[in-house]
Scaffold this motif. Sequence first.
Motif, PDB file in Angstrom:
ATOM      1  N   PHE A 353       7.472   0.848 -10.520  1.00  0.00           N
ATOM      2  CA  PHE A 353       6.018   0.850 -10.380  1.00  0.00           C
ATOM      3  C   PHE A 353       5.654   0.798  -8.907  1.00  0.00           C
ATOM      4  CE2 PHE A 353       7.290  -1.034 -14.343  1.00  0.00           C
ATOM      5  CZ  PHE A 353       6.510  -0.366 -15.276  1.00  0.00           C
ATOM      6  N   GLN A 354       4.805   1.741  -8.486  1.00  0.00           N
ATOM      7  CA  GLN A 354       4.351   1.756  -7.085  1.00  0.00           C
ATOM      8  C   GLN A 354       2.850   1.461  -7.057  1.00  0.00           C
ATOM      9  OE1 GLN A 354       4.764   5.451  -4.877  1.00  0.00           O
ATOM     10  NE2 GLN A 354       4.945   4.324  -2.938  1.00  0.00           N
ATOM     11  N   PRO A 355       2.477   0.343  -6.460  1.00  0.00           N
ATOM     12  CA  PRO A 355       1.066  -0.044  -6.456  1.00  0.00           C
ATOM     13  C   PRO A 355       0.191   0.933  -5.675  1.00  0.00           C
ATOM     14  CG  PRO A 355       2.486  -1.914  -5.924  1.00  0.00           C
ATOM     15  CD  PRO A 355       3.346  -0.674  -5.874  1.00  0.00           C
ATOM     16  N   ARG A 356      -1.084   0.939  -6.041  1.00  0.00           N
ATOM     17  CA  ARG A 356      -2.102   1.757  -5.370  1.00  0.00           C
ATOM     18  C   ARG A 356      -3.264   0.815  -5.024  1.00  0.00           C
ATOM     19  NH1 ARG A 356      -3.494   6.776  -8.886  1.00  0.00           N
ATOM     20  NH2 ARG A 356      -5.597   6.001  -9.202  1.00  0.00           N
ATOM     21  N   PHE A 357      -3.852   1.043  -3.849  1.00  0.00           N
ATOM     22  CA  PHE A 357      -4.811   0.075  -3.332  1.00  0.00           C
ATOM     23  C   PHE A 357      -6.126   0.756  -2.969  1.00  0.00           C
ATOM     24  CE2 PHE A 357      -0.511  -1.158  -2.188  1.00  0.00           C
ATOM     25  CZ  PHE A 357      -0.418  -2.418  -2.758  1.00  0.00           C
ATOM     26  N   LEU A 359      -8.991   1.369  -0.484  1.00  0.00           N
ATOM     27  CA  LEU A 359      -9.010   1.314   0.977  1.00  0.00           C
ATOM     28  C   LEU A 359     -10.096   0.394   1.536  1.00  0.00           C
ATOM     29  CD1 LEU A 359      -8.081   4.910   2.191  1.00  0.00           C
ATOM     30  CD2 LEU A 359      -6.872   2.787   2.613  1.00  0.00           C
ATOM     31  N   PRO A 360     -11.271   0.324   0.948  1.00  0.00           N
ATOM     32  CA  PRO A 360     -12.275  -0.542   1.588  1.00  0.00           C
ATOM     33  C   PRO A 360     -11.839  -1.992   1.699  1.00  0.00           C
ATOM     34  CG  PRO A 360     -13.298   0.935   0.001  1.00  0.00           C
ATOM     35  CD  PRO A 360     -11.823   1.070  -0.177  1.00  0.00           C
ATOM     36  N   ASP A 361     -11.213  -2.575   0.650  1.00  0.00           N
ATOM     37  CA  ASP A 361     -10.921  -4.010   0.702  1.00  0.00           C
ATOM     38  C   ASP A 361      -9.454  -4.352   0.468  1.00  0.00           C
ATOM     39  OD1 ASP A 361     -10.619  -3.408  -1.947  1.00  0.00           O
ATOM     40  OD2 ASP A 361     -12.251  -4.692  -2.659  1.00  0.00           O
ATOM     41  N   GLY A 362      -8.598  -3.363   0.204  1.00  0.00           N
ATOM     42  CA  GLY A 362      -7.182  -3.632   0.028  1.00  0.00           C
ATOM     43  C   GLY A 362      -6.805  -4.183  -1.329  1.00  0.00           C
ATOM     44  N   ALA A 363      -7.710  -4.181  -2.288  1.00  0.00           N
ATOM     45  CA  ALA A 363      -7.384  -4.703  -3.615  1.00  0.00           C
ATOM     46  C   ALA A 363      -6.468  -3.737  -4.354  1.00  0.00           C
ATOM     47  CB  ALA A 363      -8.673  -4.915  -4.412  1.00  0.00           C
ATOM     48  N   GLN A 364      -5.522  -4.287  -5.074  1.00  0.00           N
ATOM     49  CA  GLN A 364      -4.670  -3.438  -5.894  1.00  0.00           C
ATOM     50  C   GLN A 364      -5.464  -2.984  -7.117  1.00  0.00           C
ATOM     51  OE1 GLN A 364      -0.725  -4.922  -6.942  1.00  0.00           O
ATOM     52  NE2 GLN A 364      -0.852  -3.818  -8.891  1.00  0.00           N
ATOM     53  N   VAL A 365      -5.560  -1.667  -7.302  1.00  0.00           N
ATOM     54  CA  VAL A 365      -6.385  -1.136  -8.396  1.00  0.00           C
ATOM     55  C   VAL A 365      -5.552  -0.487  -9.496  1.00  0.00           C
ATOM     56  CG1 VAL A 365      -8.471  -0.830  -7.015  1.00  0.00           C
ATOM     57  CG2 VAL A 365      -6.732   0.982  -7.058  1.00  0.00           C
ATOM     58  N   SER A 366      -4.324  -0.103  -9.159  1.00  0.00           N
ATOM     59  CA  SER A 366      -3.483   0.528 -10.176  1.00  0.00           C
ATOM     60  C   SER A 366      -2.053   0.590  -9.668  1.00  0.00           C
ATOM     61  CB  SER A 366      -3.986   1.936 -10.518  1.00  0.00           C
ATOM     62  OG  SER A 366      -3.827   2.804  -9.416  1.00  0.00           O
ATOM     63  N   LEU A 568       2.634   0.817   2.345  1.00  0.00           N
ATOM     64  CA  LEU A 568       1.944  -0.224   1.595  1.00  0.00           C
ATOM     65  C   LEU A 568       2.878  -0.923   0.610  1.00  0.00           C
ATOM     66  CD1 LEU A 568      -1.210   1.911   0.871  1.00  0.00           C
ATOM     67  CD2 LEU A 568      -1.055   0.022   2.497  1.00  0.00           C
ATOM     68  N   ALA A 569       3.573  -0.147  -0.165  1.00  0.00           N
ATOM     69  CA  ALA A 569       4.507  -0.730  -1.148  1.00  0.00           C
ATOM     70  C   ALA A 569       5.397   0.366  -1.687  1.00  0.00           C
ATOM     71  CB  ALA A 569       3.732  -1.404  -2.281  1.00  0.00           C
ATOM     72  N   ARG A 570       6.681   0.083  -1.725  1.00  0.00           N
ATOM     73  CA  ARG A 570       7.620   1.022  -2.320  1.00  0.00           C
ATOM     74  C   ARG A 570       7.632   0.844  -3.843  1.00  0.00           C
ATOM     75  NH1 ARG A 570      11.636   3.320   0.943  1.00  0.00           N
ATOM     76  NH2 ARG A 570      11.346   2.867   3.164  1.00  0.00           N
ATOM     77  N   PRO A 571       8.147   1.846  -4.574  1.00  0.00           N
ATOM     78  CA  PRO A 571       8.335   1.647  -6.016  1.00  0.00           C
ATOM     79  C   PRO A 571       9.247   0.445  -6.255  1.00  0.00           C
ATOM     80  CG  PRO A 571       8.612   3.959  -5.455  1.00  0.00           C
ATOM     81  CD  PRO A 571       8.534   3.221  -4.155  1.00  0.00           C
ATOM     82  N   MET A 572       8.911  -0.361  -7.252  1.00  0.00           N
ATOM     83  CA  MET A 572       9.664  -1.596  -7.490  1.00  0.00           C
ATOM     84  C   MET A 572       9.848  -1.828  -8.985  1.00  0.00           C
ATOM     85  SD  MET A 572       6.618  -4.140  -6.234  1.00  0.00           S
ATOM     86  CE  MET A 572       6.228  -3.148  -4.798  1.00  0.00           C
ATOM     87  N   LEU A 573      10.880  -2.613  -9.300  1.00  0.00           N
ATOM     88  CA  LEU A 573      11.133  -2.968 -10.680  1.00  0.00           C
ATOM     89  C   LEU A 573      10.065  -3.917 -11.199  1.00  0.00           C
ATOM     90  CD1 LEU A 573      15.000  -3.449 -10.522  1.00  0.00           C
ATOM     91  CD2 LEU A 573      13.778  -1.564 -11.603  1.00  0.00           C
ATOM     92  N   GLN A 574      10.047  -4.088 -12.516  1.00  0.00           N
ATOM     93  CA  GLN A 574       8.977  -4.830 -13.168  1.00  0.00           C
ATOM     94  C   GLN A 574       8.794  -6.237 -12.587  1.00  0.00           C
ATOM     95  OE1 GLN A 574       8.802  -4.848 -17.521  1.00  0.00           O
ATOM     96  NE2 GLN A 574       8.748  -7.082 -17.467  1.00  0.00           N
TER      97      GLN A 574
END
Length: 592
Positions: A353-357, A359-366, A568-574
């Motif tokens: 899973f690779q997080p998506r953020f 841009l305005p506030d850096g919140a993880q959205v998906s 920002l974040a690499r794909p990672m395990l659960q």
Amino acid sequence: MPDKAIIEERRLAALHALELLDTASCENFDRICRMAAEYFKVPTALISLVDRDRQWFKSRVGFDEPQTPISQSFCAFTIQGREVLEVRNAVLDPRFQDNPLVTREQGIRFYAGAPLLTSSGYAIGSLCIIDKAEQQLSLAERQQLRDMAAMVMEQVEQRQRQRRRDPVSGLCNREQFQTDLRDLAEHHLGEKRVLVLIDALDMKVAHELTLALGLAPFETIIRFLALRLKEYLGRHVRVYHVSVKRFGFLLPAPAPGLDRLLQALVSRLRRQPPGLGFPMIPTVCAGAVEFEIHPQSVDDALRKAMFALELAMARRSFWAHYDAGRDHAQRRAFNLTSDLGEALSSGQIYLMFQPRFALPDGAQVSAEALLRWEHPWLGPISPAEFIPVMERNGLIHQVTHWVVDTVLGKLRAWCLPEHCKLSINLSPRDFQDQDIAEIIRRACQRHDVDPRRLEVEITEGEWLRSNPNVLEQLTRIRELGTDVAIDDFGTGYSNFAYLHQIPANVVKLDKSMITDLEHNTQHQKITRSILSLARELGYRTVAEGIESFQCLQMLHAFGCDEAQGYFLARPMLQDKFLAWSGANRFPLQPCV
């Protein structure tokens, strides 16, 4: 000298190669049996084929059983020699006096059999005559029985010749070709040869031709090419008709000037066939492979030559040589196809899973769910390799169903914020032969997950417009509340003019434009324009492939909505993903 067991195995191989056992009756053989019974004035005449544990009668007169056990076979003794075996009175012969065929009422008394000898000297059975009374053959009668046995073998050989000739081209067929290859392995071990295959006509053209005009024009082309091949190669090269539209021949190796020969040969064959009645130039091409003669390589030579031929066809070239590297990749792909079921059930295929953020506030959205495969003996296999394999072999539906169920199961089980989505990738093939919108709807219902927590990503391309059913299914996916994202936007078929036809609400910019954004002014202009227009049209925009803070700042300034990338974040395990998502870290900082 070979021992008896080896000789017997070779004899049985010769028998089985003739493919006579358990075949239908044939008048040519029956006629010889009738002639034998009439000439020798006996009630029974048989053409017996002696197998490992039985004797089977290709033709019989005056005998009810179609076969008998080998233990009851007189002919099993006949095949041990090359002359007529004569038993004047079986009751007095210690070899047969306890045989059930002898001891039963009206049992065998007289037997005479002449061995059926192949051209290689193997006795596959006998022509035999049987009587219930004691007899003795004269020298002339013994010769007559040998002559009739020879007539049987003439019929066998004629049958073989007919079976090993193609009826259209008149050339030796694949069966004869494989026999000749086996002979090479027996008599020319260690030598080298070049196998060349010739393809007569593109498969699609051949199919359309036969649909429009029947088989006659196609067969005219085949006969023309067969004749031209024989003329060009001469009488010292044997040409085979190895499949419906393919020919083959062998050359000594090494073959100096092989490339020139193939070029000239294909040029000679790409001519208008006389008598065809309409203009057509056969799309002839050739494939060649050099191989060393031993049993294993001989069996594989035809496959490798076919692979070379496929390379020539794919490149639209006159000819191609065998490519071991590409062959290895092809066979590896086939093995992956075979291993898919176990890979899905055993955990070899899994999700990262690779997080998506935002841009305005850096919140993880998906987060994007990404397939990975850890093969037990091939190691890590890239999705770029195995996904196309699954698509080509019709197995992508199985993979997609597994992904949908797995992702929805995790959304149900995880304690993620309600606004956080998981994104899955769909293949163009997922929209063929199934209703992917209905599959997603039922899966969401089964897992009790709100469809709005799911996003599907599709790669833009002509396929989106070429099939109205695709747009209809995408519309129903959007009606569920599921986001539809167009992935890799900015390359290929990118076109805002038709974007409004696609029921998508998210545009993901192609990572090839993002990765070096800070160093490429042209990409900066294109990216800024795409983001501006997408925003005006109401699309949410995502940039993937972000690998530096400078790139992130530029995208923020350009008005991009969301960001994804290794910076920002690499794909990672659960487990790591859940820890990351629950840590409340500000994501717009370099990952450690």
